[in-house]
Motif scaffolding. Structure first.
Motif, mmCIF file in Angstrom:
data_model
loop_
_atom_site.group_PDB
_atom_site.id
_atom_site.type_symbol
_atom_site.label_atom_id
_atom_site.label_comp_id
_atom_site.label_asym_id
_atom_site.label_seq_id
_atom_site.Cartn_x
_atom_site.Cartn_y
_atom_site.Cartn_z
ATOM 1 N N TYR A 157 -2.618 6.944 0.445
ATOM 2 C CA TYR A 157 -3.861 6.185 0.346
ATOM 3 C C TYR A 157 -4.327 5.770 1.742
ATOM 4 O O TYR A 157 -5.498 5.918 2.097
ATOM 5 N N LEU A 158 -3.402 5.276 2.544
ATOM 6 C CA LEU A 158 -3.759 4.817 3.893
ATOM 7 C C LEU A 158 -4.229 5.987 4.749
ATOM 8 O O LEU A 158 -5.180 5.877 5.520
ATOM 9 N N PHE B 208 -6.429 5.364 8.021
ATOM 10 C CA PHE B 208 -5.595 4.383 8.717
ATOM 11 C C PHE B 208 -4.532 5.011 9.630
ATOM 12 O O PHE B 208 -3.770 4.290 10.251
ATOM 13 N N LYS C 206 -5.570 8.846 3.642
ATOM 14 C CA LYS C 206 -6.850 9.305 3.114
ATOM 15 C C LYS C 206 -7.988 8.412 3.575
ATOM 16 O O LYS C 206 -9.106 8.859 3.766
ATOM 17 N N HIS C 207 -7.707 7.127 3.742
ATOM 18 C CA HIS C 207 -8.771 6.195 4.111
ATOM 19 C C HIS C 207 -8.824 5.933 5.611
ATOM 20 O O HIS C 207 -9.378 4.926 6.051
ATOM 21 N N ASP D 54 0.830 -1.194 0.000
ATOM 22 C CA ASP D 54 0.000 0.000 0.000
ATOM 23 C C ASP D 54 0.869 1.250 0.000
ATOM 24 O O ASP D 54 2.080 1.177 0.139
ATOM 25 N N GLN D 55 0.215 2.393 -0.140
ATOM 26 C CA GLN D 55 0.943 3.661 -0.152
ATOM 27 C C GLN D 55 0.459 4.561 0.978
ATOM 28 O O GLN D 55 -0.703 4.546 1.355
#
Lengths: 188, 399
Positions: B386-387, B392, B389-390, B382-383
Motif C-alpha cells: 500500500y505504501l 511512499f 503504491k501510494h 500500514d502495509q
C-alpha cells in the motif's frame, strides 16, 4: 439481520474470523469480509463504504490492530469516522485487537498447539507473559518465536482459529470482540 | 546458507553497490530497467563460472563489454559475498571475493579470495588466494589450534587463468571451505519457470530430486512425491489440499504413467467425471502447483531466486504465497524475490524490502527499514504494498 459485514485491515483477520464465526453467528446471519490494505487504507475508505452502502438489513464490524498507537484514541477516531457517515439504519461496532491479532492466539495457547501441531505450549499459559497477552509489545513476533517460525499470518490464522475457545481466552480484546459480535446479532 | 552481504563493482548497472545485513527472505522492487533481474543474474553468473569457466560465463552474457559497467571497461568487475557457512562443524562468517579483468580480449580471474576468521577474534585469514591461475590454499583448515604461521599452504596452479580456484580445488576434500562453498553454489536455484515447458507428458525415466530451473520436470517431481514414501506422499497430499483451497474446481491431482513410458498429470475437477490432462489446464493452475512443489520441497535449496512470482496468479493468493516463501527461508534456504505486485508486497515486513533507484545510468539500493517515515507508518499498521503504491518509497517510481 441477514448479513454481518466485516471491514478489516488485513487478510489474516478474515482467516481468523472464518474459523470463529460459525460458532458465534446465528444460522440466519451470514458474514462478509472487506479486506483493506492496512490502517490508512481502512480509514480512508471507511466512510465511503458506509455512506454508499445499498444492501438493507446489514450490520458492520470494524476491526483493526492497535499496533503502536493508543488503543482508545484509535477506537475513538474510527467511531468518529463511522459517525460522520452514519445513516441510522446500519448498526456499526468498532473493535481493536490489542496490540495485534496474534494476542488472540497467545490468549489460548492450547488452540495454537492443536492448530499448528506443536506441543508444550499450553503449559506456558500461566506464565507472566501469556496471562495478559494484550499487554505484549509485539505478539506476532512472540508467536513466531514460540512456534519456531512455523506461524505465518494467513495460514497460521486459518489453522488456529477453529480451535480458539470463545469463553476461555486470556486476551481481553478477543473477549470484547466476541461479545460485540454477539450483541450485534442478538439485537436484530 | 545465509548470505549476509553482497558487494558489486562494475557489474552492469551496479557500478558500486553494497547490500548488507540481508534477511533470509529478501524482496526487491524497482521500476523496469533498474536491475532487478541483473541482481539475480549475479547468482546465475557465479554458478556458470563454477560449472563451466569464467570465459564461457562471460561469453554467454554477450562478452565483457556487455557485462562490465559502461565507461568502466578497463576496470575490474568485483563480486563479493559474505555468508554464514558451516566448516568443520563450526558456523563461520566467510567472505568470497572474485575480481575479473579483461586482458588482451580475454577474461581472467584477477583475484579470488576465500577468507574467514578462525576464531572469535583476530583478522580474517585467506584460505584461498589466487590471481591469474596461480596462488595458495591452506590444507589443514581443521587445525584450529595452530597459529596462522603454522598452517600449511600449498602453492597450486590452475589449468587456465579463467578457472575458479573453488572449482579446481573444491573437488578435493582437504580444502574444506572451498569444497563447502562449491557445493553450495551448485545447489543455488535461480528459477526461470516456463509454463509451456512444464506442460505435457514427460519421459518417465530418470529421477527428479528437485523442480528444475525451467520447471520441465514437474511431472517427475510430482510423481516422486506421490510414490516414493509415506512421508513424501504426506507432502503431496498437503499440496493437493492447498491447491483445492486456491484453485476453484480442483478436487485432485494425480501423476499418471502412460502406456508408452511417459508421465502426465491429471487434474480432477469436482464437477466433471473425466479429469483434464496438464496440457489443457490454465497457466495459473500449473504455476501454483509448481510453486507449491518447489516451496514444500523437503530439502530446500540453500538459495532460491524467483522473479515476479505474481504473474498469472490471482492477487488474493499472493499474501499466502509470500508467507510460503518466508517459511521456505526459515527452513534453511535463503529466498530472493523480485516483484511488481502490491498484494505480494503487502505480506512482507519492513526489514525484508529493498528497492532499486537509477541515478545517472547506474543503480543504487535503498532499504525500507532505513526510511524513518516508512518505519513510522508500518509501526502504525500500514502495509508495504500500500505504501509503495501510494508513493511512499522515495524515488522508486519512474520519473
Amino acid at each position: 439481520m441477514r448479513r454481518l459485514i466485516f471491514l478489516l485491515e488485513e487478510p489474516s483477520a478474515e482467516a481468523m474470523l472464518r474459523g470463529v464465526l460459525p460458532r458465534i453467528l446465528p444460522e440466519d446471519c451470514s458474514p462478509e469480509f472487506k479486506v483493506f490494505e492496512g490502517k490508512q487504507d481502512l480509514e480512508r475508505r471507511l466512510t465511503r463504504v458506509l455512506k454508499a452502502w445499498r444492501t438493507p438489513d446489514c450490520a458492520f464490524v470494524v476491526l483493526r490492530d492497535q499496533d503502536s498507537g493508543d488503543c482508545h484514541r484509535i477506537k475513538h477516531r474510527l467511531v468518529e469516522l463511522c459517525r460522520q457517515s452514519w445513516r441510522g439504519d446500519l448498526p456499526v461496532v468498532v473493535r481493536i485487537a490489542c496490540r495485534e491479532l496474534e494476542s488472540f492466539y497467545l490468549g489460548d495457547l492450547s488452540a495454537v498447539e492443536q492448530g499448528l501441531g506443536v506441543s508444550g505450549l499450553a503449559g506456558k499459559q500461566d506464565s507472566r507473559k501469556f496471562r495478559e497477552p494484550d499487554k505484549l509489545g509485539s505478539p506476532s513476533r512472540e508467536l513466531e518465536r514460540l512456534t519456531n517460525g512455523l506461524y505465518g499470518k494467513v495460514a497460521g490464522s486459518r489453522a488456529i482459529a477453529p480451535h480458539l475457545s470463545l469463553n476461555d481466552n486470556r486476551s481481553h480484546s478477543f473477549r470484547v470482540l466476541v461479545a460485540g459480535i454477539r450483541k450485534l446479532t442478538e439485537a436484530s | 546458507m545465509q548470505i549476509e552481504s553482497i558487494r558489486l563493482k562494475n557489474f552492469k548497472v551496479f557500478q558500486d553497490i553494497t547490500l548488507s545485513d540481508i534477511p533470509p527472505f529478501c524482496v526487491i522492487v524497482g521500476a523496469n530497467g533498474t536491475g532487478k533481474s541483473t541482481l539475480f543474474q549475479v547468482f546465475g553468473f557465479l554458478k556458470d563460472c563454477l560449472t563451466y569457466n569464467v570465459g564461457a560465463a562471460v561469453q554467454s552474457r554477450g562478452g565483457w563489454h556487455e557485462l562490465v559497467s559502461r565507461g568502466h571497461e578497463h576496470e575490474h568487475i568485483l563480486i563479493e559475498l559474505q555468508f554464514r557457512l558451516e566448516i568443520s562443524k563450526v558456523q563461520r562468517l566467510v567472505t568470497y571475493s572474485l575480481e575479473l579483468a579483461s586482458r588482451d580480449n580475454r577474461v581472467a580471474v584477477a583475484r579470488e579470495i576465500l577468507r574467514y576468521k578462525r576464531g572469535a577474534s583476530g583478522s580474517p585469514y585467506h584460505f584461498i588466494d589466487f590471481a591469474f591461475g596461480q596462488g595458495k590454499a591452506v590444507v589443514n583448515e581443521d587445525d584450529f589450534n595452530k597459529t596462522e604461521e603454522e598452517l600449511t599452504k600449498e602453492a597450486q596452479n590452475l589449468d587456465k587463468p579463467d578457472i575458479l580456484a573453488i572449482k579446481g580445488l573444491g573437488q578435493f576434500q582437504k580444502f574444506k571451505a572451498a569444497n563447502a562453498f562449491r557445493q553450495l553454489i551448485e545447489n543455488w536455484h535461480v528459477s526461470d519457470f516456463h509454463i509451456n515447458l512444464a506442460r505435457g507428458s514427460k519421459d518417465a525415466a530418470g529421477y527428479a530430486d528437485h523442480l528444475s530451473v525451467s520447471g520441465d520436470n514437474l511431472q517427475l517431481v510430482a510423481n516422486r512425491l506421490y510414490t516414493e514414501s509415506t512421508q513424501s506422499r504426506g507432502i503431496f497430499d498437503k499440496i493437493i489440499e492447498l491447491m483445492k483451497k486456491r484453485v476453484p474446481g480442483i478436487s485432485g491431482i494425480e501423476p499418471e504413467p502412460t502406456k508408452d513410458g511417459r508421465l502426465l498429470l491429471k487434474f480432477q475437477d469436482g464437477s466433471f467425471k473425466d479429469p483434464f490432462i496438464d496440457k489443457y489446464v490454465s497457466d495459473g493452475t500449473i504455476k501454483m502447483f509448481a510453486y507449491l512443489l518447489l516451496l514444500h520441497d523437503p530439502a530446500p535449496h540453500p538459495l532460491l531466486c524467483v522473479e515476479e512470482p505474481e504473474n498469472q496468479l490471482y492477487p488474493k493468493l499472493l499474501w499466502e504465497l509470500a508467507e510460503e516463501f518466508r517459511g521456505y527461508a526459515n527452513r534453511g534456504g535463503q529466498v530472493f524475490v523480485s516483484t511488481h505486485s502490491p498484494d505480494f508486497l503487502n505480506a512482507t515486513r519492513i526489514e525484508e524490502v529493498f528497492w532499486l533507484v537509477k541515478q545517472d545510468g547506474f543503480t543504487q539500493v535503498r532499504r525500507a527499514r532505513d526510511d524513518e517515515q516508512l518505519a513510522a507508518y508500518m509501526a502504525e499498521g500500514d502495509q508495504m504494498g500500500y505504501l509503495w503504491k501510494h508513493g511512499f518509497f522515495p524515488e522508486v517510481d519512474p520519473q
